[in-house]
Design an enzyme around this catalytic site. Structure first.
Site, mmCIF file in Angstrom:
data_model
loop_
_atom_site.group_PDB
_atom_site.id
_atom_site.type_symbol
_atom_site.label_atom_id
_atom_site.label_comp_id
_atom_site.label_asym_id
_atom_site.label_seq_id
_atom_site.Cartn_x
_atom_site.Cartn_y
_atom_site.Cartn_z
ATOM 1 N N LYS B 34 26.753 6.099 -4.163
ATOM 2 C CA LYS B 34 25.884 5.977 -2.794
ATOM 3 C C LYS B 34 25.982 7.451 -1.689
ATOM 4 O O LYS B 34 27.291 7.895 -1.993
ATOM 5 C CB LYS B 34 25.645 5.433 -2.115
ATOM 6 N N ASN B 58 11.255 3.929 1.386
ATOM 7 C CA ASN B 58 12.697 2.942 2.664
ATOM 8 C C ASN B 58 13.046 3.333 3.268
ATOM 9 O O ASN B 58 13.348 5.002 3.487
ATOM 10 C CB ASN B 58 13.945 3.276 0.888
ATOM 11 N N CYS B 123 18.021 14.000 2.831
ATOM 12 C CA CYS B 123 17.745 12.633 2.808
ATOM 13 C C CYS B 123 16.872 12.650 4.018
ATOM 14 O O CYS B 123 16.846 12.892 5.004
ATOM 15 C CB CYS B 123 18.739 11.946 3.556
ATOM 16 N N ASN B 182 14.528 14.412 -3.861
ATOM 17 C CA ASN B 182 14.357 13.450 -3.333
ATOM 18 C C ASN B 182 13.370 12.838 -2.866
ATOM 19 O O ASN B 182 11.830 13.792 -2.608
ATOM 20 C CB ASN B 182 15.655 13.803 -1.494
ATOM 21 N N GLY B 228 9.821 9.355 -9.835
ATOM 22 C CA GLY B 228 9.084 9.302 -10.352
ATOM 23 C C GLY B 228 9.448 8.399 -12.173
ATOM 24 O O GLY B 228 8.375 8.970 -13.173
#
Lengths: 218, 267
Positions: B34, B58, B123, B182, B228
């Site tokens: 992470k 998320n 991110c 990402n 994907g």
């Protein structure tokens, strides 16, 4: 913790939308631990509390969408687990207040601990169940008022039902709640099932699913 | 970097090694931890997830213990089993350019333990977007390259600039690889619940495939394809357009054994 396949033994219909699925396999688990089950309608597996019924491993399923419909339809299911912390009640006599879909969990808990079980349901069940059942909101609230002399309570159901039970019982004894935050991995990796508590964030798949109600709502 | 099999466990999804409980390590080429930031991050408030058949959104927000605590855990042996079983990629980010450099500095003494460092520039669940300022980004890429003597990977997204131009910049600054792509910023409304986060899952595949194709045609970087990849056929498609390895993320949530099945095909 492992991946496994579950083969259905029996499907017991409890009412119009709620079922118990029993399986041929055996899994060691603790009360309130759960498994993550694959469906064809979601990209993530879904958590289901483990229990027992007719001496077999069992889960309860309320069919609320295509994912839960898939689970009661399938002969074989892919899953992993057991996940979560097992619930160990405090000393003394307790009571579990649960929905009809939690019958297998309730049955298992009662076999292991000194506790009574009370089931709240919107409809009458279609089969005889070994616990007192109250049908409808009014009767449910009345039943909660009558619960006295217990050292602890455990509530498992919908978010709304759990809050109602907590508010009704919090002054009588310690109330433990099995929370329902959305999960993806079930093993502590993704941090998706975070719950805000007065002790900071907790992750239900590893810190729960059961937390003290006062940690979240006081 | 040689990964056998050419399969990477994606950062974020794979947590801090938890999937070794469910996946045979022989089928994992490298396990990305992470993302670690300079300061500890609580992450975003719940609800953090919503899933459908085609996608997951998320909003974790890089929840992590921060680099100091991570190093303490590392030195106390918390990740020994992970290092013993698989190659590990360290993923890091910052809340500004300076913090990226600070994390790198703190990790220099530990860099040899990792097969690579992946710098998370993309991110979608944090406020800082380093990809939107390419001149600053270039300075940082050069500074990080000077500090770190490891296989350096930039994790790029498609928001901020054309990804192939960003990849060219990464290569020009002496980096070794890219992870493409990402998650992408997205929004889901379900009754009264609104989830603002990064989208992943099968819906991303055509976008990620195009990105890998473009970057392969413009650079010689090591490409970890991400976005994907749900089965062996998806992985095959990414290798066909030039990926060196594939990163498995959201597919783990549907079926962790997918890693083994893909690995057996591409070992």
């Amino acid at each position: 913790m492992e991946n496994f396949s579950l083969s259905r033994c029996e499907l017991i219909r409890l009412n119009r939308d709620t079922f118990i699925v029993t399986f041929n396999e055996k899994i060691d688990f603790e009360p309130t631990q759960f498994i993550m089950i694959e469906t064809e309608t979601s990209i993530v597996r879904k958590p289901f509390g483990l229990g027992r019924w007719n001496d077999r491993l069992a889960i309860g399923v309320q069919v609320i969408g295509p994912g839960t419909a898939y689970i009661v339809r399938q002969e074989k299911l892919n899953a992993h687990g057991p996940c979560g912390k097992g619930f160990v009640p405090p000393k003394g006599r307790g009571a579990m207040i649960a929905t009809l879909a939690c019958l297998p969990m309730a049955f298992d808990l009662q076999e292991r601990y000194d506790c009574d079980v009370f089931i709240g349901s919107v409809d009458e069940p279609w089969i005889e169940v070994p616990f007192p059942i109250v049908v409808g909101d009014e009767a449910f609230l009345k039943m909660l008022q009558s619960l006295n002399g217990y050292d602890w309570f455990l509530v498992i159901g919908s978010d709304q039902m759990e809050k109602i039970v907590y508010d009704a019982l919090k002054d009588k004894a310690e109330v433990f709640v099995s929370f329902n935050e959305y999960m993806a991995c079930g093993i502590g990796a993704c941090r998706g099932c975070a719950k805000v508590t007065k002790h900071g964030l907790k992750h239900l798949c590893i810190d729960g699913p059961v937390l003290r109600g006062e940690e979240v709502w006081s | 970097m040689e990964l056998r099999p050419p399969i990477v466990i994606a950062s974020g999804v794979g947590g801090m090694g938890e999937y070794l409980k469910l996946i045979d390590p022989r089928y994992i080429g490298a396990y990305t931890l992470k993302t670690i930031t300079f300061k500890p991050r609580l992450g975003n408030p719940p609800p953090r997830l919503i899933a459908t058949e085609r996608y997951l959104i998320n909003s974790i927000g890089l929840e992590n213990v921060g680099v100091e605590k991570f190093i303490e855990e590392l030195e106390n042996g918390l990740y020994e089993e992970l290092f013993r079983k698989v190659k590990v990629i360290f993923s890091f980010a910052g809340e500004d350019f300076e913090e990226y450099l600070k994390v790198a500095e703190r990790m220099v003494p530990h860099q040899d333990r990792f097969v690579a460092f992946e710098c998370n520039f993309s991110c979608p669940n944090v406020d800082f977007n380093p990809l939107s300022d390419t001149s600053q980004l270039k300075k940082m890429l050069i500074e990080l390259r000077k500090k770190l003597d490891v296989f350096l990977i930039a994790k790029l997204g498609i928001e901020g600039a054309f990804i192939e131009q960003l990849a060219e910049l990464v290569e020009e600054c002496g980096w070794n690889g890219v992870t493409i792509i990402n998650t992408i910023r997205a929004l889901h409304i379900d009754g009264e619940t609104l989830i603002k986060g990064g989208i992943s899952g099968p819906i991303l595949k055509p976008i990620a495939l195009r990105a890998v194709y473009e970057v392969r045609n413009r650079t010689n970087l090591y490409i970890i394809a991400s976005g994907g990849i749900m089965d062996e056929t998806d992985a095959q498609h990414f290798f066909e357009v030039g990926a060196n390895a594939v990163s498995i993320g959201t597919a783990l949530y549907r079926d962790p054994t997918i890693v083994e099945r893909i690995a057996k095909r591409f070992l």
